[in-house]
Structure formats: structure tokens, C-alpha cells
Motif scaffolding. Structure first.
Motif, PDB file in Angstrom:
ATOM      1  N   LEU A  97       1.586   4.836  -8.711  1.00 29.43           N
ATOM      2  CA  LEU A  97       2.499   4.810  -7.583  1.00 29.43           C
ATOM      3  C   LEU A  97       1.919   5.614  -6.426  1.00 29.43           C
ATOM      4  O   LEU A  97       1.168   6.562  -6.631  1.00 29.43           O
ATOM      5  CB  LEU A  97       3.857   5.396  -7.983  1.00 29.43           C
ATOM      6  CG  LEU A  97       4.560   4.704  -9.152  1.00 29.43           C
ATOM      7  CD1 LEU A  97       5.794   5.493  -9.569  1.00 29.43           C
ATOM      8  CD2 LEU A  97       4.950   3.282  -8.788  1.00 29.43           C
ATOM      9  N   ALA A  98       2.282   5.229  -5.196  1.00 26.38           N
ATOM     10  CA  ALA A  98       1.826   5.930  -4.001  1.00 26.38           C
ATOM     11  C   ALA A  98       2.982   6.739  -3.425  1.00 26.38           C
ATOM     12  O   ALA A  98       4.114   6.261  -3.361  1.00 26.38           O
ATOM     13  CB  ALA A  98       1.327   4.929  -2.968  1.00 26.38           C
ATOM     14  N   VAL A  99       2.697   7.960  -2.996  1.00 24.43           N
ATOM     15  CA  VAL A  99       3.709   8.847  -2.428  1.00 24.43           C
ATOM     16  C   VAL A  99       3.538   8.885  -0.916  1.00 24.43           C
ATOM     17  O   VAL A  99       2.437   9.071  -0.412  1.00 24.43           O
ATOM     18  CB  VAL A  99       3.587  10.267  -3.005  1.00 24.43           C
ATOM     19  CG1 VAL A  99       4.632  11.189  -2.393  1.00 24.43           C
ATOM     20  CG2 VAL A  99       3.705  10.247  -4.525  1.00 24.43           C
ATOM     21  N   GLN A 100       4.641   8.715  -0.205  1.00 23.96           N
ATOM     22  CA  GLN A 100       4.628   8.769   1.255  1.00 23.96           C
ATOM     23  C   GLN A 100       5.704   9.737   1.725  1.00 23.96           C
ATOM     24  O   GLN A 100       6.780   9.824   1.126  1.00 23.96           O
ATOM     25  CB  GLN A 100       4.905   7.377   1.837  1.00 23.96           C
ATOM     26  CG  GLN A 100       4.931   7.345   3.333  1.00 23.96           C
ATOM     27  CD  GLN A 100       5.281   5.967   3.875  1.00 23.96           C
ATOM     28  OE1 GLN A 100       5.787   5.114   3.155  1.00 23.96           O
ATOM     29  NE2 GLN A 100       5.021   5.762   5.140  1.00 23.96           N
ATOM     30  N   VAL A 101       5.423  10.460   2.802  1.00 21.24           N
ATOM     31  CA  VAL A 101       6.398  11.354   3.428  1.00 21.24           C
ATOM     32  C   VAL A 101       6.662  10.802   4.830  1.00 21.24           C
ATOM     33  O   VAL A 101       5.884  11.051   5.744  1.00 21.24           O
ATOM     34  CB  VAL A 101       5.872  12.803   3.505  1.00 21.24           C
ATOM     35  CG1 VAL A 101       6.896  13.705   4.181  1.00 21.24           C
ATOM     36  CG2 VAL A 101       5.513  13.319   2.126  1.00 21.24           C
ATOM     37  N   PRO A 102       7.737  10.037   4.997  1.00 27.30           N
ATOM     38  CA  PRO A 102       8.035   9.509   6.329  1.00 27.30           C
ATOM     39  C   PRO A 102       8.287  10.660   7.304  1.00 27.30           C
ATOM     40  O   PRO A 102       8.987  11.622   6.974  1.00 27.30           O
ATOM     41  CB  PRO A 102       9.317   8.696   6.116  1.00 27.30           C
ATOM     42  CG  PRO A 102       9.365   8.419   4.653  1.00 27.30           C
ATOM     43  CD  PRO A 102       8.696   9.586   3.994  1.00 27.30           C
ATOM     44  N   LEU A 113      10.554  12.359  -0.074  1.00 27.24           N
ATOM     45  CA  LEU A 113       9.333  11.667  -0.467  1.00 27.24           C
ATOM     46  C   LEU A 113       9.705  10.280  -0.956  1.00 27.24           C
ATOM     47  O   LEU A 113      10.652  10.123  -1.738  1.00 27.24           O
ATOM     48  CB  LEU A 113       8.600  12.427  -1.571  1.00 27.24           C
ATOM     49  CG  LEU A 113       7.992  13.759  -1.123  1.00 27.24           C
ATOM     50  CD1 LEU A 113       8.963  14.879  -1.340  1.00 27.24           C
ATOM     51  CD2 LEU A 113       6.705  14.010  -1.843  1.00 27.24           C
ATOM     52  N   ASP A 114       8.990   9.272  -0.464  1.00 30.78           N
ATOM     53  CA  ASP A 114       9.182   7.891  -0.898  1.00 30.78           C
ATOM     54  C   ASP A 114       8.028   7.508  -1.800  1.00 30.78           C
ATOM     55  O   ASP A 114       6.871   7.797  -1.487  1.00 30.78           O
ATOM     56  CB  ASP A 114       9.223   6.944   0.306  1.00 30.78           C
ATOM     57  CG  ASP A 114      10.433   7.179   1.206  1.00 30.78           C
ATOM     58  OD1 ASP A 114      11.366   7.900   0.791  1.00 30.78           O
ATOM     59  OD2 ASP A 114      10.435   6.633   2.322  1.00 30.78           O
ATOM     60  N   VAL A 115       8.327   6.862  -2.906  1.00 28.27           N
ATOM     61  CA  VAL A 115       7.315   6.495  -3.889  1.00 28.27           C
ATOM     62  C   VAL A 115       7.330   4.976  -4.063  1.00 28.27           C
ATOM     63  O   VAL A 115       8.372   4.377  -4.326  1.00 28.27           O
ATOM     64  CB  VAL A 115       7.579   7.210  -5.238  1.00 28.27           C
ATOM     65  CG1 VAL A 115       6.553   6.812  -6.258  1.00 28.27           C
ATOM     66  CG2 VAL A 115       7.594   8.717  -5.037  1.00 28.27           C
ATOM     67  N   TYR A 116       6.149   4.377  -3.888  1.00 27.88           N
ATOM     68  CA  TYR A 116       6.023   2.921  -3.924  1.00 27.88           C
ATOM     69  C   TYR A 116       5.150   2.478  -5.100  1.00 27.88           C
ATOM     70  O   TYR A 116       4.174   3.139  -5.448  1.00 27.88           O
ATOM     71  CB  TYR A 116       5.377   2.419  -2.626  1.00 27.88           C
ATOM     72  CG  TYR A 116       6.233   2.643  -1.412  1.00 27.88           C
ATOM     73  CD1 TYR A 116       7.161   1.696  -1.009  1.00 27.88           C
ATOM     74  CD2 TYR A 116       6.127   3.823  -0.676  1.00 27.88           C
ATOM     75  CE1 TYR A 116       7.954   1.903   0.105  1.00 27.88           C
ATOM     76  CE2 TYR A 116       6.916   4.039   0.438  1.00 27.88           C
ATOM     77  CZ  TYR A 116       7.831   3.069   0.824  1.00 27.88           C
ATOM     78  OH  TYR A 116       8.619   3.288   1.921  1.00 27.88           O
ATOM     79  N   ASN A 117       5.493   1.308  -5.655  1.00 25.78           N
ATOM     80  CA  ASN A 117       4.642   0.727  -6.702  1.00 25.78           C
ATOM     81  C   ASN A 117       3.533  -0.098  -6.050  1.00 25.78           C
ATOM     82  O   ASN A 117       3.424  -0.156  -4.822  1.00 25.78           O
ATOM     83  CB  ASN A 117       5.473  -0.087  -7.699  1.00 25.78           C
ATOM     84  CG  ASN A 117       6.124  -1.322  -7.073  1.00 25.78           C
ATOM     85  OD1 ASN A 117       5.731  -1.784  -6.000  1.00 25.78           O
ATOM     86  ND2 ASN A 117       7.132  -1.844  -7.736  1.00 25.78           N
ATOM     87  N   ARG A 118       2.717  -0.728  -6.846  1.00 30.71           N
ATOM     88  CA  ARG A 118       1.570  -1.494  -6.319  1.00 30.71           C
ATOM     89  C   ARG A 118       1.984  -2.646  -5.414  1.00 30.71           C
ATOM     90  O   ARG A 118       1.217  -3.091  -4.577  1.00 30.71           O
ATOM     91  CB  ARG A 118       0.745  -2.051  -7.476  1.00 30.71           C
ATOM     92  CG  ARG A 118      -0.004  -1.009  -8.223  1.00 30.71           C
ATOM     93  CD  ARG A 118      -0.820  -1.627  -9.313  1.00 30.71           C
ATOM     94  NE  ARG A 118      -1.429  -0.588 -10.124  1.00 30.71           N
ATOM     95  CZ  ARG A 118      -2.411  -0.799 -10.947  1.00 30.71           C
ATOM     96  NH1 ARG A 118      -2.919  -2.007 -11.098  1.00 30.71           N
ATOM     97  NH2 ARG A 118      -2.904   0.192 -11.643  1.00 30.71           N
ATOM     98  N   SER A 123       9.959   2.661  -5.957  1.00 31.34           N
ATOM     99  CA  SER A 123      10.040   2.628  -7.418  1.00 31.34           C
ATOM    100  C   SER A 123      10.035   4.045  -7.983  1.00 31.34           C
ATOM    101  O   SER A 123       9.274   4.902  -7.517  1.00 31.34           O
ATOM    102  CB  SER A 123       8.844   1.849  -7.971  1.00 31.34           C
ATOM    103  OG  SER A 123       8.860   1.832  -9.367  1.00 31.34           O
ATOM    104  N   ASP A 124      10.883   4.291  -8.969  1.00 37.83           N
ATOM    105  CA  ASP A 124      10.883   5.587  -9.642  1.00 37.83           C
ATOM    106  C   ASP A 124       9.684   5.691 -10.565  1.00 37.83           C
ATOM    107  O   ASP A 124       9.273   4.717 -11.185  1.00 37.83           O
ATOM    108  CB  ASP A 124      12.154   5.775 -10.478  1.00 37.83           C
ATOM    109  CG  ASP A 124      13.382   6.035  -9.628  1.00 37.83           C
ATOM    110  OD1 ASP A 124      13.221   6.365  -8.437  1.00 37.83           O
ATOM    111  OD2 ASP A 124      14.497   5.920 -10.167  1.00 37.83           O
ATOM    112  N   GLY A 125       9.144   6.878 -10.648  1.00 31.34           N
ATOM    113  CA  GLY A 125       8.088   7.167 -11.607  1.00 31.34           C
ATOM    114  C   GLY A 125       8.662   8.042 -12.698  1.00 31.34           C
ATOM    115  O   GLY A 125       9.873   8.073 -12.908  1.00 31.34           O
TER     116      GLY A 125
END
Length: 136
Positions: A97-102, A113-118, A123-125
Motif C-alpha cells: 500500500l502507498a501512504v499519502q499525506v494530503p 494519512l490516506d493509504v491506497y492499494n495498487r 484501503s486499510d492495511g
């Protein structure tokens, strides 16, 4: 028989102020544990948390909130001085998963923190690690 003694420094030691720690330029003052966290290189807050809002361990974090699928908000105990600070985060190995801080999610008191899947979907990790650096 032994007796304890206190060795005095010559010349006497000066202790770092918050301002001296924040500039980080002095080589002649002593840093105490209560002032260390003011240095620019010190982590100002950190946490290991799950995605349900439970912090396993943390420092300078009041709470962790599950703000939605793939979103976690960290509430900082001693606020950052502005929104000009750095947040780094990662998700436990194997989650991919990738973590982003808008940018709009940061304030001195909290950060989301927003977490994205592929596929680019929130998506929750399993475990999220987060740390913040900047000025208190």
C-alpha cells in the motif's frame, strides 16, 4: 570505605534553552532530556497503529482515529508550530500500500494519512507507522 562525590565541571556547564536547541548551532551547551526534542533532527511525534484507531505505541500522540477506509487521523499532543512539517509513513511489509499525506489534511494539531492499494483505491492495511519532523 568509599564515599560518593560530585565532580564539578570547569568551567561550569551551561544548559541549552529551547531556542538554542531549535537553532542547533551551539557546541558549548549541555542538552538535557527535557530539551532534546526541540532539535530540528528529533522526531516530534510517532506512532505504530492499526487501521481501527488503536495505537500500539506512540510518542506525543493524543489519539488515533479511523477516519474512513484507508484513512487514519493522528492527533498530536503538543501541537506543531505550523503546517510546515514533514510526515513520513509506511504500512507493514506485505500490504503493498502507498501512504499519502494530503496537504489540506495537515494542521498543527493533527494530520490525516490516506493509504491506497495498487489500484489507487483507499484501503486499510494491517499496521501503519508514522513519524513527524518539524518545529513544535
Amino acid at each position: 570505605r568509599c564515599t560518593s562525590f560530585i565532580r564539578s565541571a570547569s568551567p561550569p556547564l551551561d544548559f541549552a534553552t529551547q531556542a538554542q536547541q531549535e537553532t542547533g548551532t551551539s557546541n558549548v551547551v549541555v542538552v538535557t532530556p527535557g530539551r532534546q526534542h526541540f532539535h530540528p533532527t528529533a522526531t516530534k511525534f510517532w506512532a505504530e497503529t492499526d487501521f481501527a484507531g488503536v495505537a500500539n505505541v506512540s510518542y506525543n500522540v493524543t489519539s488515533v482515529t479511523d477516519t474512513g477506509t484507508g484513512q487514519v487521523t493522528i492527533t498530536i499532543a503538543t501541537d506543531m508550530s505550523s503546517v510546515n512539517y514533514v510526515v513520513v509513513g509506511n504500512v507493514a511489509a506485505g500490504d503493498c500500500l502507498a501512504v499519502q499525506v494530503p496537504a489540506a489534511s495537515k494542521s498543527g494539531a493533527s494530520v490525516r494519512l490516506d493509504v491506497y492499494n495498487r489500484s489507487g483505491v483507499l484501503s486499510d492495511g494491517s499496521v501503519l507507522n508514522v513519524a513527524g519532523f518539524g518545529d513544535l
